[in-house]
Design a protein around this motif. Structure first.
Motif, short mmCIF file in Angstrom:
data_model
loop_
_atom_site.label_atom_id
_atom_site.label_comp_id
_atom_site.label_asym_id
_atom_site.label_seq_id
_atom_site.Cartn_x
_atom_site.Cartn_y
_atom_site.Cartn_z
N LEU A 323 0.74 -1.07 0.11
CA LEU A 323 -0.19 -0.10 -0.04
C LEU A 323 0.88 1.22 -0.04
CD1 LEU A 323 -2.69 -0.98 2.68
CD2 LEU A 323 -2.95 -0.85 0.07
N SER A 324 2.04 1.16 0.61
CA SER A 324 2.92 2.30 0.78
C SER A 324 3.77 2.50 -0.57
CB SER A 324 3.86 2.21 1.74
OG SER A 324 4.52 1.18 1.88
N ASP A 325 3.73 1.72 -1.46
CA ASP A 325 4.75 1.85 -2.55
C ASP A 325 3.90 2.18 -3.98
OD1 ASP A 325 6.28 1.11 -4.51
OD2 ASP A 325 6.65 -0.93 -4.45
N PRO A 326 4.17 3.21 -4.56
CA PRO A 326 3.51 4.01 -5.38
C PRO A 326 3.40 3.19 -6.87
CG PRO A 326 4.93 5.54 -4.63
CD PRO A 326 5.16 4.23 -3.92
N ARG A 327 4.38 2.32 -7.00
CA ARG A 327 4.20 1.48 -8.15
C ARG A 327 3.10 0.42 -7.89
NH1 ARG A 327 10.64 -0.45 -7.50
NH2 ARG A 327 9.69 -0.55 -5.31
N SER A 328 2.80 0.07 -7.03
CA SER A 328 1.62 -1.07 -6.92
C SER A 328 0.37 -0.17 -7.67
CB SER A 328 1.13 -1.24 -5.47
OG SER A 328 0.95 0.04 -4.53
N ARG A 329 0.15 1.05 -7.75
CA ARG A 329 -1.02 1.56 -8.25
C ARG A 329 -0.88 1.44 -9.86
NH1 ARG A 329 0.32 6.93 -4.60
NH2 ARG A 329 -0.13 5.76 -2.61
N ILE A 330 0.17 0.97 -10.48
CA ILE A 330 0.20 0.80 -11.94
C ILE A 330 -0.26 -0.51 -12.25
CG2 ILE A 330 1.80 0.71 -13.70
CD1 ILE A 330 3.75 2.55 -11.93
#
Length: 645
Positions: A323-330
């Motif tokens: 959840l804290s990793d922006p890359r997981s939103r891709i």
């Protein structure tokens, strides 16, 4: 690699989510105090103890036990906290050891959530101390370290908390001792100490196994001389069996030869054998075997629960990271990561459950062999041994008070055995509990409680030799006539149940006088000077519907009997709802704590002395429609009338 610390030595902590394991061998209290940058405890809300077991980032056990696991999340403690002190203390006023000098050296280990040991410390050179600061976790420049402290206090918790700057030290020490006393009143007393208890503590100090993982002395590994199991390694190696030779079950002297488990074929578990424990007689070997099964089940379940807790914590960490990793939103990166975390969690839980199921299955196999072999005093009312009942010639070493089981395997019942003569009285709780939700009728619950008391009394009468056990009954309101009818009809009571204030006063005066006379004779060394008409048999007083019919003087006499009676052969069995005694306030609290609480229906209120599991207690009720209780009581009465012939 594990750091084995000595007093004053420190070691860096690379993780902030930790578990602190304590092993002593006797029930002790474990807690945590928080300190600021000067080491001062600012208030009672900076102390985690059995009466208040959780603080932000901390959780400690709710009662005294021989083994403890304390959860610490250093990242969640308040910013003002710079020190986390782990404290150990001896329970006060419960008849336990008065100082750490009489115990094996306490062993403390700091482990990761996966069970890997970070640092350990064996606290040596303790003498008159009754409380000790074991470890200190402290903050230095945003990093945490652990220091071995081992600072003891002969004045107990009050002195320790005062030394840490807590203004309400004495008040909080009293609160903690009260909470511990309430917890111990719910605990199953451990069996008498054996040399193996100390050996187990020493062994636990050498290593700590990962939850559900094999330890160096795992039962599955072939050993020339097997070592006792350690807390956390009850699961053994995958595919490995529980060792039915029970190396931790020993007595103080070499016993006669005992049966041993048949050698296992390659790839198969050893076959259990009844009496496969040490002891001078078969009864003693079976007693030790049952207690070993109880301990094995407690530790195996603790290992499983610890493994599940680790799996839950690991999944939470991995999900937080996603959840804290922006890359997981891709794209679907986040969904894949979350699914991988849940899959790994399921694998860890399944592996832990597999190890637990294997051990539970083997303990169940042992139970199936042991239960039919139990002697009269240990057997359930449904056992065939009762149909061939004959009055015994000797007092047995223990008595069955019911069965115990855990939710992981409700069908695996361990007999609850207590040593004879009874060291504490019994309280049959006729009040509401978690097991009485289906019972709407309070009168029905009181009847069940009295039926349970009669079953316990009948068993005591049956296992003592003729004339060696006497039962008195106080039924002030005469409301228990139906439940008492088996005892009255058989004629095993010396006198009719006492009713009314006069009857209560007469019975209490008689038993109080007996306690006084025997105590004086013992102190003077003149047992031959006792009055010739004094009944020297063990005495049991059953009190129905307490405190109905009791004035202040009668309550004081009852408390005296509870405290002083067991040592001279006078025992109590109260049938009561504690809420009915609320009008007495704290006056009766010492009385309730002095008694072992049992329930007339299944209820999860008892705890073991090792890891403090909540065990479900099943009362030893006679099977519906069975006439075994009346037949046994008739035989007891016949033997008493004929003088044992």
């Amino acid at each position: 690699m594990t750091a084995e610390l000595v007093r004053g030595q420190n070691h860096p902590l690379r993780e902030t989510r930790l578990e602190i394991r304590v092993s002593v061998g006797k029930p002790i209290v474990a807690g945590i105090t928080l300190g600021d940058d000067r080491g001062k405890v600012r208030g009672t809300d900076w102390v985690a103890h059995p009466g208040s077991p959780t603080l932000p980032g901390l959780e400690v056990p709710r009662q005294a036990a021989a083994d403890h696991r304390l959860a610490v999340d250093l990242g969640a403690v308040p910013e003002a906290v710079h020190r986390v002190n782990v404290l150990l203390a001896l329970p006060v006023g419960v008849g336990g050891p008065a100082s750490f000098g009489s115990l094996a050296a306490p062993f403390v280990a700091v482990t990761g959530l996966d069970g890997s040991e970070v640092a350990s410390y064996t606290i040596t050179d303790l003498d008159a101390e009754s409380a000790v600061v074991a470890l200190e976790l402290y903050r230095r420049q945003d990093a945490w370290k652990v220091r071995a402290v081992g600072q003891g206090y002969a004045g107990g918790l009050a002195d320790m908390l005062t030394d840490q700057g807590l203004p309400q030290a004495h008040e909080l020490a009293g609160t903690i001792n009260e909470a511990v006393a309430r917890g111990l009143a719910r605990s199953v007393a451990a069996p008498p100490p054996r040399p193996s208890d100390e050996a187990r503590v020493r062994a636990a100090g050498q290593t700590a196994s990962a939850p559900g993982a094999p330890g160096p002395d795992s039962a599955a590994a072939p050993q020339p001389a097997p070592a006792p199991r350690q807390p956390g390694d009850a699961g053994g190696t995958p595919g490995g069996p529980v060792n039915y030779t029970h190396p931790g079950r020993q007595t103080s002297a070499p016993p006669p030869p005992a049966p041993t488990a048949a050698p296992a074929e390659p790839g198969r578990s050893a076959q259990p054998v009844a009496g496969d424990a040490t002891g001078w007689s078969m009864d003693e070997r079976l007693y030790n075997q049952v207690w070993g099964m109880f301990e094995d089940l407690a530790r195996a379940t603790a290992a499983y629960r610890s493994a599940v807790d680790f799996a839950d914590s690991r999944m939470d960490q991995e999900l937080d990271k996603v959840l804290s990793d922006p890359r997981s939103r891709i794209g679907n990166t986040g969904d894949l990561a979350r699914e991988a975390a849940r899959t790994k969690h399921g694998e860890l839980v399944d592996r832990a459950r597999e190890a637990l199921d294997r051990d539970l299955g083997q303990l169940a196999a042992e139970s199936e062999v042991v239960e039919p072999a139990l002697p009269l005093a240990y057997a359930g009312w449904d056992s065939p041994v009762w149909h061939a009942y004959r009055s015994p010639m000797e007092i047995p070493m223990a008595l069955r008070l019911g069965d115990l089981h855990l939710p992981e395997r409700p069908g695996l019942r361990i007999p609850m055995l207590v040593r004879l003569p009874l060291e504490r009285g019994l309280w049959i709780d006729s009040g509401r509990s978690s097991g009485t939700d289906t019972l709407a009728d309070a009168d029905q619950l009181r009847r069940l409680a009295m039926d349970s008391a009669v079953a316990h009394a009948a068993r005591l009468l049956a296992v003592y030799p003729a004339g060696e056990f006497t039962v008195h009954v106080i039924d002030a309101a005469g409301s228990a006539a139906g439940a008492l009818s088996p005892l009255v009809a058989a004629g095993v009571l010396d006198d009719a149940p006492a009713a009314g204030a006069a009857g209560v006063s007469a019975v209490l005066a008689k038993l109080t006088q007996r306690v006084d006379l025997v105590q004086m004779a013992i102190r003077a060394g003149a047992s031959d000077a006792l009055p010739p008409d004094l009944d020297t048999a063990e005495q049991l007083l059953i009190v129905n519907d307490f405190p109905h019919g009791f004035d202040d003087r009668a309550v004081t006499q009852l408390r005296y009997l509870a405290d002083e009676g067991p040592a001279v052969g006078v025992h109590l069995m109260l049938v009561a709802d504690r809420e009915d005694a609320a009008e007495y306030g704290p006056l009766l609290d010492p009385l309730w704590r002095a008694l072992l609480r049992l329930t007339p229906v299944a209820d999860d209120h008892l705890a073991d002395p090792w890891v403090g599991h909540a065990w479900t207690y099943e009362p030893p009720m006679v099977p519906p429609g069975s006439r075994v209780l009346g037949q046994v009581l008739d035989q007891v009465a016949h033997v008493r009338r004929t003088g044992g012939r």
